[in-house]
Design an enzyme around this catalytic site. Structure first.
Site: not given
Ligand SMILES: NC(=O)c1ccc[n+]([C@@H]2O[C@H](COP(=O)([O-])OP(=O)(O)OC[C@H]3O[C@@H](n4cnc5c(N)ncnc54)[C@H](O)[C@@H]3O)[C@@H](O)[C@H]2O)c1
Length: 351
Positions: A11, A36, A126-128, A153, A157, A252
């Site tokens: 993406f 993938t 990522t901010d995660e 995940y 990272k 959300n």
């Protein structure tokens, strides 16, 4: 610039390549991607004959192949998007591939960057990795916020990010790490929230919202992310981390209602499902460091509705791209469906 883009069939990598070829038509871009389930060469149909663009299928954990491609194409810059990215897969499907690609893969790229005297390597993260804030917490993630990932995940990272820091300090490898918030825009695999909801609503189905729907994310348009990475590739300082975000925090529920309104549906389409285990409550990004370098997003918070509407229209209009995915990747799209059915069943048995 002779630029190696790893994970450029996904993406954000796809949107980044489009941005770069539009802005710098003389740059040479080599897209190195394992393909993938998340990689899709249809994203590059319109540039596949561009003499400045080359695709090579390869895995970032394969150091030999990385070195071979870097030497063959005289690469002088590298940017990495290659990753296993779907949080739900890292929870329900096991996370070995996440660790292999997101941590070991980054280390392999660092080895290749070191060996080939690459001028700069940007590792897209990522901010995660910062973990979660409480809803009422007014603070934001800065580049000094300690890394504290909660999900497999994000932990994988973070492993890649730590390797970048170690290679900079130990070997002087010129690496820049970025921590960006949630992206939206065209070419996103429809297991992620926005295209997933669009596909479901267009098929007349309900949309599943996790828990109370109040989890907050900062949404950035993917083309704004691409322009930030473009700036950092040219002007980012080696050894530094840069946060990227649009000051566009939405929960959300707010996002879902906006999508329903744009597509002409009512709130009866919302279906609550059991919350994702370890679901981070809130991310909030302080992007002042990159803004000081001169970057600013086009799709600011007041233009979010416009950006979302354009994105939804893109999925509605690009029926060939959508149908191509449905035909080729149906099983992968259904995998995520299975984990949601599991959440719904759990919800029913809990109530
Ligand atoms: N999507 C977001 O909202 C978001 C936000 C912040 C940061 N990021 C980060 O940006 C990067 C790109 O995310 P995305 O949403 O475009 O992901 P994506 O899942 O759409 O694409 C990932 C790409 O990497 C490729 N890939 C996977 N494993 C590989 C390997 N071992 N070797 C080579 N290629 C491999 C896939 O084929 C795919 O083309 C990731 O590192 C992600 O952590 C994403």
């Amino acid at each position: 610039m002779k630029l190696l883009v790893t994970g450029g069939a996904g993406f954000i990598g796809s949107n980044f390549i489009h941005h770069m070829l539009e802005k710098y038509p003389d740059y040479e871009i080599v897209n190195f991607d394992k393909l993938t389930y998340a990689g899709n060469l249809e994203n590059h149909k319109h540039i596949e004959n561009n003499p400045h663009y080359t695709f090579v299928q390869g895995d970032i954990t394969d150091l030999e192949k990385l070195n071979e491609v870097i030497e063959k194409y005289n690469i002088d810059y590298v940017i990495n998007f290659a990753a296993e990215t779907h949080v739900d897969r890292s929870i329900h499907g096991g996370c070995k591939d996440f660790v292999l690609t997101n941590t070991l893969g980054v280390q392999m790229i660092l080895d290749a960057v070191k060996k080939n005297n690459i001028k700069k390597f940007v590792n897209v993260s990522t901010d995660e990795v910062y973990g979660s804030l409480e809803l009422e917490d007014p603070s934001q993630f800065t580049e000094e916020t300690p890394i504290s990932p909660n999900m497999p995940y994000a932990a994988a990272k973070a492993g890649g990010d730590m390797m970048c820091n170690a290679y900079f300090v130990t070997h002087g490898v010129p690496v820049v790490v970025t921590h960006c918030s949630n992206n939206y825009g065209p070419y996103q695999f429809p297991e992620k929230l926005i295209p997933f909801f669009v596909f479901k609503l267009l098929a007349g189905e309900n949309v599943p919202v996790y828990g109370d729907g109040l989890n907050v994310r900062d949404w950035i348009h993917v083309r704004d992310h691409a322009s930030a990475l473009d700036l950092l590739l040219h002007e980012g300082v080696a050894g530094e981390i840069y946060n990227i975000g649009s000051d566009n925090e939405r929960n959300n529920m707010e996002l879902t209602k906006m999508m329903l309104e744009i597509l002409g549906f009512g709130e009866e389409k919302i279906e609550y499902v059991t919350d994702r285990p370890g679901h981070d409550r809130k991310y909030s990004i302080d992007a002042s460091k990159i803004k000081k370098l001169g970057w600013k997003p086009v799709y600011t918070a007041d233009k979010f509705r416009q950006g979302l509407e354009e994105t939804i229209n893109w999925y509605k209009e690009n029926t060939a791209w959508v149908e191509g995915l449905r035909n080729k990747k149906k099983d992968e799209m259904n995998k995520f469906q299975d984990s949601l059915e599991h959440s719904k069943d759990k919800m029913k048995s809990n109530t």
